[in-house]
Every structure is written in structure tokens, then in C-alpha cells.
Design a protein around this motif. Structure first.
Motif, PDB file in Angstrom:
ATOM      1  N   SER A   1       0.870  -1.169   0.000  1.00  0.00           N
ATOM      2  CA  SER A   1       0.000   0.000   0.000  1.00  0.00           C
ATOM      3  C   SER A   1       0.908   1.221   0.000  1.00  0.00           C
ATOM      4  O   SER A   1       1.721   1.385   0.911  1.00  0.00           O
ATOM      5  CB  SER A   1      -0.899  -0.001   1.242  1.00  0.00           C
ATOM      6  N   SER A   2       0.785   2.084  -1.011  1.00  0.00           N
ATOM      7  CA  SER A   2       1.772   3.159  -1.116  1.00  0.00           C
ATOM      8  C   SER A   2       1.186   4.415  -1.749  1.00  0.00           C
ATOM      9  O   SER A   2       0.156   4.385  -2.425  1.00  0.00           O
ATOM     10  CB  SER A   2       2.974   2.685  -1.950  1.00  0.00           C
ATOM     11  N   ALA A   3       1.880   5.506  -1.514  1.00  0.00           N
ATOM     12  CA  ALA A   3       1.594   6.787  -2.152  1.00  0.00           C
ATOM     13  C   ALA A   3       2.837   7.646  -2.014  1.00  0.00           C
ATOM     14  O   ALA A   3       3.642   7.458  -1.094  1.00  0.00           O
ATOM     15  CB  ALA A   3       0.391   7.480  -1.517  1.00  0.00           C
ATOM     16  N   THR A   4       3.010   8.583  -2.929  1.00  0.00           N
ATOM     17  CA  THR A   4       4.138   9.506  -2.872  1.00  0.00           C
ATOM     18  C   THR A   4       3.751  10.726  -2.038  1.00  0.00           C
ATOM     19  O   THR A   4       2.727  11.358  -2.282  1.00  0.00           O
ATOM     20  CB  THR A   4       4.570   9.939  -4.279  1.00  0.00           C
TER      21      THR A   4
ATOM     22  N   GLU B   1       8.200   7.818  -1.745  1.00  0.00           N
ATOM     23  CA  GLU B   1       7.132   6.822  -1.774  1.00  0.00           C
ATOM     24  C   GLU B   1       7.062   6.152  -0.400  1.00  0.00           C
ATOM     25  O   GLU B   1       8.015   5.502   0.023  1.00  0.00           O
ATOM     26  CB  GLU B   1       7.380   5.783  -2.865  1.00  0.00           C
TER      27      GLU B   1
ATOM     28  N   ILE C   1      -2.743   6.608   4.351  1.00  0.00           N
ATOM     29  CA  ILE C   1      -2.911   6.012   3.023  1.00  0.00           C
ATOM     30  C   ILE C   1      -3.866   4.826   3.090  1.00  0.00           C
ATOM     31  O   ILE C   1      -4.786   4.692   2.265  1.00  0.00           O
ATOM     32  CB  ILE C   1      -1.537   5.588   2.453  1.00  0.00           C
TER      33      ILE C   1
ATOM     34  N   GLU D   1      -7.542   5.888   3.952  1.00  0.00           N
ATOM     35  CA  GLU D   1      -8.208   6.459   2.779  1.00  0.00           C
ATOM     36  C   GLU D   1      -8.577   5.379   1.773  1.00  0.00           C
ATOM     37  O   GLU D   1      -9.624   5.454   1.113  1.00  0.00           O
ATOM     38  CB  GLU D   1      -7.308   7.518   2.145  1.00  0.00           C
ATOM     39  N   GLN D   2      -7.720   4.347   1.637  1.00  0.00           N
ATOM     40  CA  GLN D   2      -8.059   3.222   0.773  1.00  0.00           C
ATOM     41  C   GLN D   2      -9.309   2.520   1.281  1.00  0.00           C
ATOM     42  O   GLN D   2     -10.214   2.187   0.501  1.00  0.00           O
ATOM     43  CB  GLN D   2      -6.911   2.214   0.714  1.00  0.00           C
TER      44      GLN D   2
END
Length: 447
Positions: free
Chosen positions: A87-90, A102, A186, A189-190
Motif C-alpha cells: 500500500s503506497s503513495a508519494t 514513496e 494512506i 483512505e483506501q
């Protein structure tokens, strides 16, 4: 489904049904395996969120790849029963992440067999830090903060993956905690975007220290931090709560009461303190992003912290050794708190979903009536019925209960609404119970 003989639960049955499987789960948690995992996480030198990602032996990249490989190994042993992914986001333009980075967490989901879209979640934090929160190169073992929480999450997955549950269990190794709780944000929010029916978040942040900076050495207590009024409460809901109560009966608080009772019933020599606060005074943890979106979440951790071992450069000053190293972790204690998580997750995942749309009436009457929406039977084939709980308004834990069967309304005769707080739990045919749900928006566990 849970193994064992189904029970014929009668109306007015008051006693909690002891669950042998939960005793087995608690006994299967291994301090030796937890020690191995903490030792391995410490071996990466630093797990700072901004640290090395290309090396196979040092930095956050190597650490998260190892955690993912461990989840995959656990999944292979149970016939690929876990869905494992990153599970990732920049993240950038933040005070502690000024340049684009990231932020990557490792997630494993064990799907339920009848209600796979209902979730309970256990988490720990992969990342570590030293005195300077921006120092991404210095050795930062993070043995207790928070390799202990990640190791506990892995161990819970190893044990619980041997069973099948009605609801789904999420095991999360979150990143970016020290830089601003980004891994939790993150994933929360997912969950919101994908419509997860997330009923419980058990954040484990430091579960291995028994020697407090106050000189206390104690391996028999733990803390459960739980906020009161829901962060998502509307102005109208606040007005209603003022006249009907609920300040101490948020879903997070009743989740904490559930875990507290699990400790009493299944974990030997452990007394939990439910603390009516989001987290330690003025501080935060990775359950907060879930609370921010309205999900029930608590922090489970040691009672006696040692600040010389938290967020410290490795050094010795005035005869005091600073740093979060392996010798500051009590692995038996970490196993005890991991077992508490495991039995709580299992109990909720085997139980039916918490009741929905719970309401109450009885003003200026001699009796109190509670009602709730019927649970979807296809999602909850294990449902036997519902149990009403009540307690004196200054009591910390539920005191009285009555199983009322598979009905959607019940009147407690000659029990005056003004003198107690009330709630409703769902009960399975085997006797597994959901957390108690306080009436109205103040206590709702979501859809």
C-alpha cells in the motif's frame, strides 16, 4: 467457521460462553518467533522512512521487502489464504518529508468466508528514528519502537491463518509513522474509498518494554488508549449526545472494553488499563488516521515507557545507555500482548457483525426499550441473536446483560433509562460476541 458444538442459547442466558479455541490461539503465540522477527528487523540498521531503498541488507526498502516475504511465506503455509500487497503513495511538501518519497506499507488480508467485506485490523509500524527525526542514515534499531508491533502482527498472522473466520482480518505493517502517520493515512483512505466495513483497528506501538523510566518493572499490565466523542460527529449529533449521553461510549471506547474483557478471560496474568484519551498526553499513533475517518481504533501498548530508549541516538551519557536496542525488549511480554490482539481479532471475526441502527427509548417511563436493524443473514449465518448490556453511568465496564434471542426490539421492564447506560451485542451460535454498540450515532460502528 469455528470448530466445536453449536450451543442452544436461551433468552435470559446471562453468562459469557468460554471459547476453548481462543485459549488455544493465546497459547500458540510464540515469544521465540517474535524475538527472531524483532532481531531480523533490527538487523537492517535503520528503517527510517527516508532511508535506503535499493540495498538488500540496510534501510526501509530491505525491511519492507522482508516483511512482505514473511507474509507470503505465512500465506503459502495456509494454502495462499492471505492477499499480500504493498500500500503506497508519494508524499512531499511535508515538514518531515520535504522531498517526494514513496511511503510503502505491507498489507496482508485473510478473507472471511461469509462476510469478507467486514474487516478487523491489527497494525504495527515498520519505520524507526533517532533523536533527529530527519536523520535517515544513522543506526536506528527501533527494537521496541516499533519492531515489536510488526513482529506481533506477523506472529498473529502465523497463528490466526490456521483458522477460518466469518469476517476478514487485515494484518498491516505501516510505514511513515514517525514522519507524520502517513502509512495509516494512506490505508485509511483506501478503506474509505473501497467501502471497507472496518469495525476495529488495533494499533500496536511499543509492546515489548517492561522497565519504565519511572523505575517500575512490570510485565502484568498493558494500556489501551481509546478516544471518546467520534471525530466525525456532526453538530446535530453533538446536540443529541448532550441529552442522551455517549461521551464515554464511542465505538473506540467499546472496542477497548471488548479487548479489556478478552484480557481478563484469555490472557494469563495481564490486566489492561482502558485510558480515556486518543493517545498518550499530547502524542499520537497510527490509529489516529482511522479515527479521523470515523473508524473505531485503539492503541495497545506497554504501561511503563522508557524514554531513554525512544527516539534516541545510540550513546552512553552519565552512565545511562540511550537507544532502542534488543536488550530493552522483553519477548515474553511482547508475546502476551500479541496474544491479546490475536484473541480479540479472532473473537470479533468469528462473531456476527456488531448491531446496526441501535436506538433506545424510555423517557418518563418505568422501563427501557432498545431496538436495532436485523443483520443480513447471508453475511451472518452464525447469528444466534442479540444480548443487551447495561451498566451504572459511572462504571467503567459493562455490568449486567441479558440474551434476548433473534429479535430486533426488547423492553427491559422496571429498568429506568435514566439510571444506566445501555448497549447491544450480537451473539453467534457458538457464543462469540461482537463489541457492544451504544445507541445512536455516538456509539455506531459504521455501516
Amino acid at each position: 467457521m469455528a470448530a466445536g458444538v453449536s450451543l442452544t442459547l436461551q433468552a435470559d442466558q446471562l453468562d459469557y460462553v468460554d471459547q476453548p479455541q481462543l485459549h488455544d490461539i493465546a497459547a500458540d503465540i510464540s515469544a521465540a518467533r517474535i524475538e527472531q522477527d524483532i532481531t531480523r528487523l533490527v538487523s537492517f540498521g535503520t528503517r527510517h522512512t527516508l532511508s535506503e531503498t535499493e540495498s538488500d541488507t540496510r534501510g526501509i526498502g530491505a525491511a519492507r521487502r522482508w516483511v512482505k516475504a514473511e507474509f507470503e511465506r505465512i500465506s503459502a503455509a495456509c494454502g495462499n489464504c492471505l492477499e499480500v500487497y504493498y500500500s503506497s503513495a508519494t508524499i512531499d511538501n511535508e515538514s518531515r518529508i520535504p522531498e517526494p518519497v514513496e511511503v510503502v506499507s505491507v498489507i496482508a488480508i485473510q478473507r472471511g468466508i461469509s462476510d469478507p467485506d467486514r474487516y478487523v485490523l491489527m497494525s504495527g509500524d515498520i519505520d524507526s528514528r533517532v533523536s533527529d527525526v530527519m536523520n535517515a542514515t544513522a543506526d536506528s534499531p527501533g527494537a521496541n519502537d516499533n519492531a515489536s508491533g510488526v513482529a506481533g502482527t506477523l506472529e498473529a498472522a502465523r497463528v490466526l491463518s490456521q483458522y477460518r473466520f466469518n469476517g476478514s482480518i487485515v494484518y498491516a505493517a505501516l510505514s511513515g509513522e514517525e514522519q507524520g502517520l502517513f502509512g495509516g493515512k494512506i490505508l485509511a483512505e483506501q478503506a474509505q474509498k473501497e467501502g471497507w466495513r472496518l469495525k476495529a483497528v488495533l494499533n500496536n506501538d511499543m509492546i515489548g518494554n517492561i522497565e519504565g523510566v519511572n523505575g517500575v518493572i512490570n510485565n502484568t499490565t498493558a494500556r489501551i488508549f481509546a478516544e471518546g466523542t467520534r471525530q466525525t460527529e456532526t453538530e446535530r449529533e453533538g446536540r443529541i449526545r448532550r441529552f442522551t449521553g455517549g461521551e464515554v461510549d464511542s465505538p473506540s471506547r467499546n472496542l477497548a472494553r471488548y479487548i479489556d474483557l478478552m484480557a481478563d478471560r484469555y490472557i494469563e496474568n495481564l490486566d489492561t488499563m482502558v485510558i480515556y484519551r486518543l493517545d498518550r498526553f499530547g502524542r499520537g499513533g497510527h490509529h489516529r488516521p482511522f479515527n479521523d475517518l470515523g473508524y473505531p481504533g485503539v492503541r495497545i501498548m506497554e504501561t511503563n515507557e522508557n524514554y531513554t530508549r525512544q527516539h534516541q541516538d545510540l550513546r552512553t551519557e552519565n552512565g545511562i545507555e540511550y537507544g532502542d536496542t534488543l536488550d530493552g525488549v522483553n519477548f515474553d511480554y511482547a508475546a502476551k500482548l500479541t496474544a491479546l490482539n490475536a484473541v480479540s481479532l479472532a473473537g470479533m471475526a468469528w462473531a456476527p457483525s456488531p448491531p446496526q441502527e441501535v436506538s433506545i427509548k424510555g423517557a418518563v417511563q418505568p422501563s427501557t426499550t432498545l431496538s436495532w436493524a436485523p443483520l443480513e443473514k447471508s453475511q451472518n449465518p452464525q447469528l444466534a441473536g442479540y444480548k443487551i448490556y447495561w451498566r451504572y453511568t459511572d462504571a467503567p465496564q459493562w455490568q449486567f446483560s441479558r440474551f434476548v434471542g433473534d429479535v430486533n426490539e426488547f423492553t427491559l421492564k422496571n429498568i429506568v433509562i435514566d439510571n444506566y447506560f445501555f448497549g447491544v451485542a450480537s451473539v453467534s451460535k457458538e457464543g462469540f460476541e461482537s463489541p457492544v454498540v451504544f445507541p445512536g450515532a455516538a456509539g455506531a460502528f459504521g455501516e
